[in-house]
Design an enzyme around this catalytic site. Structure first.
Site, mmCIF file in Angstrom:
data_model
loop_
_atom_site.group_PDB
_atom_site.id
_atom_site.type_symbol
_atom_site.label_atom_id
_atom_site.label_comp_id
_atom_site.label_asym_id
_atom_site.label_seq_id
_atom_site.Cartn_x
_atom_site.Cartn_y
_atom_site.Cartn_z
ATOM 1 N N SER A 10 0.728 -1.194 0.084
ATOM 2 C CA SER A 10 -0.387 0.524 -0.197
ATOM 3 C C SER A 10 1.432 1.306 -0.609
ATOM 4 O O SER A 10 2.333 1.222 0.995
ATOM 5 C CB SER A 10 -0.830 -0.244 1.261
ATOM 6 O OG SER A 10 -0.947 1.167 1.364
ATOM 7 N N HIS A 33 -1.884 -1.766 -4.115
ATOM 8 C CA HIS A 33 -2.469 -0.842 -3.601
ATOM 9 C C HIS A 33 -2.533 0.546 -3.202
ATOM 10 O O HIS A 33 -1.673 1.610 -2.391
ATOM 11 C CB HIS A 33 -2.990 -1.777 -2.262
ATOM 12 C CG HIS A 33 -4.055 -1.456 -1.933
ATOM 13 N ND1 HIS A 33 -5.394 -2.683 -2.113
ATOM 14 C CD2 HIS A 33 -4.517 -0.895 -0.677
ATOM 15 C CE1 HIS A 33 -5.748 -2.486 -1.070
ATOM 16 N NE2 HIS A 33 -5.808 -1.408 -0.654
ATOM 17 N N ASP A 35 -5.201 3.680 -1.552
ATOM 18 C CA ASP A 35 -6.535 3.383 -0.664
ATOM 19 C C ASP A 35 -6.664 5.072 -0.910
ATOM 20 O O ASP A 35 -5.595 5.751 -0.885
ATOM 21 C CB ASP A 35 -5.156 3.617 0.494
ATOM 22 C CG ASP A 35 -5.455 1.668 0.879
ATOM 23 O OD1 ASP A 35 -6.528 1.147 1.341
ATOM 24 O OD2 ASP A 35 -3.817 1.751 1.880
ATOM 25 N N MET A 37 -9.099 7.790 0.728
ATOM 26 C CA MET A 37 -10.132 8.056 1.573
ATOM 27 C C MET A 37 -11.014 9.510 0.665
ATOM 28 O O MET A 37 -9.663 10.412 0.957
ATOM 29 C CB MET A 37 -9.247 7.878 2.998
ATOM 30 C CG MET A 37 -8.750 6.676 3.245
ATOM 31 S SD MET A 37 -7.943 6.762 4.311
ATOM 32 C CE MET A 37 -6.748 5.342 4.387
ATOM 33 N N HIS A 66 -8.509 0.667 -3.751
ATOM 34 C CA HIS A 66 -9.483 0.768 -3.076
ATOM 35 C C HIS A 66 -9.775 1.800 -2.461
ATOM 36 O O HIS A 66 -9.046 2.819 -2.120
ATOM 37 C CB HIS A 66 -9.121 -0.011 -1.155
ATOM 38 C CG HIS A 66 -9.899 0.373 0.058
ATOM 39 N ND1 HIS A 66 -9.005 0.070 0.879
ATOM 40 C CD2 HIS A 66 -11.129 -0.053 -0.356
ATOM 41 C CE1 HIS A 66 -10.500 -0.786 1.731
ATOM 42 N NE2 HIS A 66 -11.806 -0.340 1.493
ATOM 43 N N MET A 68 -11.701 4.256 -0.384
ATOM 44 C CA MET A 68 -12.871 4.235 1.641
ATOM 45 C C MET A 68 -13.909 5.810 0.857
ATOM 46 O O MET A 68 -12.707 6.597 1.813
ATOM 47 C CB MET A 68 -12.105 4.147 2.242
ATOM 48 C CG MET A 68 -11.278 2.856 2.958
ATOM 49 S SD MET A 68 -10.019 2.606 3.634
ATOM 50 C CE MET A 68 -8.511 2.573 2.052
ATOM 51 N N MET A 137 -11.136 -6.421 5.621
ATOM 52 C CA MET A 137 -10.647 -5.137 6.116
ATOM 53 C C MET A 137 -10.870 -6.008 7.585
ATOM 54 O O MET A 137 -11.025 -6.076 8.841
ATOM 55 C CB MET A 137 -11.768 -4.162 6.399
ATOM 56 C CG MET A 137 -11.138 -3.487 5.021
ATOM 57 S SD MET A 137 -10.027 -2.359 4.517
ATOM 58 C CE MET A 137 -8.991 -1.755 5.741
ATOM 59 N N ASP A 175 -6.710 -6.700 4.326
ATOM 60 C CA ASP A 175 -5.691 -5.465 4.173
ATOM 61 C C ASP A 175 -6.188 -5.129 6.244
ATOM 62 O O ASP A 175 -7.152 -4.892 6.368
ATOM 63 C CB ASP A 175 -6.518 -4.503 3.346
ATOM 64 C CG ASP A 175 -6.002 -3.118 3.505
ATOM 65 O OD1 ASP A 175 -4.582 -3.105 3.982
ATOM 66 O OD2 ASP A 175 -6.319 -2.016 2.748
#
Length: 226
Positions: A10, A33, A35, A37, A66, A68, A137, A175
């Site tokens: 990540s 990966h 992330d 957010m 991913h 979020m 998760m 993850d």
């Protein structure tokens, strides 16, 4: 199960000021990966599609994105254009999970769903054909460096039983708190893909950390039908 584990560092744990070098440092990884957010769905803010586009320019790795974020259906097109190969969104945030997964697949993008630790996986087992990947998760989403929650491996076991029993190819990813101390248990439970942030970027040699994680997962998992 796959023939070999997928190690997906990540970049949330990387040094953003030297992102091109940080990507080079994980050249032996299988996936990257990313992330995303929004400060609403999770209490943290990371980066958006422009950063993904910048990474895509310097890496030919599979981009595992991913989201979020709230209302992911409003934003997925930006990440498709930026170079995502798989887009994972949260079932708790999507307006229509199945419709969004189908939309991603129709766009040629791998469709993944994720669940928070407190969200049961059972309602989604009957719909596994709709997804290319399920991300479990093993920490509360939003921040890196949290401790692994071993009770979440029960979701992995349920998924593994269902996927194997129906002959599906859905990838199980995990993850949160993945390190040399935890990846073996996750592999043994049935995970295919492993997201590691601090364990990779906090190591003296990210490449060596990736090889260690891969070796442990290979030894403890059921890859290649062993």
């Amino acid at each position: 199960m796959l023939n070999a584990p997928i190690i997906a560092p990540s970049i949330l744990a990387s040094d953003f000021a030297r992102l091109d070098r940080e990507i080079e440092a994980i050249d032996n990884a299988d996936w990257v990966h990313v992330d995303v957010m929004d400060g609403h769905f999770v209490p943290n803010l990371s980066f958006g599609a422009p950063i993904l586009a910048a990474i895509d320019k310097v890496s030919d790795k599979h981009m595992d994105v991913h989201l979020m974020i709230e209302a992911p259906e409003k934003w997925v097109d930006d990440y498709i254009k930026a170079g995502a190969d798989t887009i994972i969104f949260h079932v708790e945030a999507a307006d229509d999970t199945i419709a969004l997964a189908r939309r991603l697949r129709e766009s040629g993008i791998g469709a993944g769903i994720s669940v928070r630790p407190g969200t049961p996986i059972e309602p989604w087992l009957e719909h596994l054909e709709e997804f290319d990947l399920v991300l479990v998760m093993s920490v509360e989403p939003g921040f890196g460096g949290q401790s692994f929650m071993p009770d979440q491996l029960e979701k992995v076991r349920l998924l593994r039983t269902e996927i194997n029993g129906r002959g599906l190819g859905t990838v199980i990813e995990i993850d949160g708190g993945i390190s040399a101390a935890t990846i073996g248990d996750a592999a043994e439970a049935g995970c295919d893909a492993f997201v590691a942030g601090s364990a990779v970027y906090g190591a003296e040699s990210p490449a060596a950390a990736i090889e260690e994680l891969r070796a442990i997962a290979t030894e403890r998992g059921n890859f290649g039908g062993k």
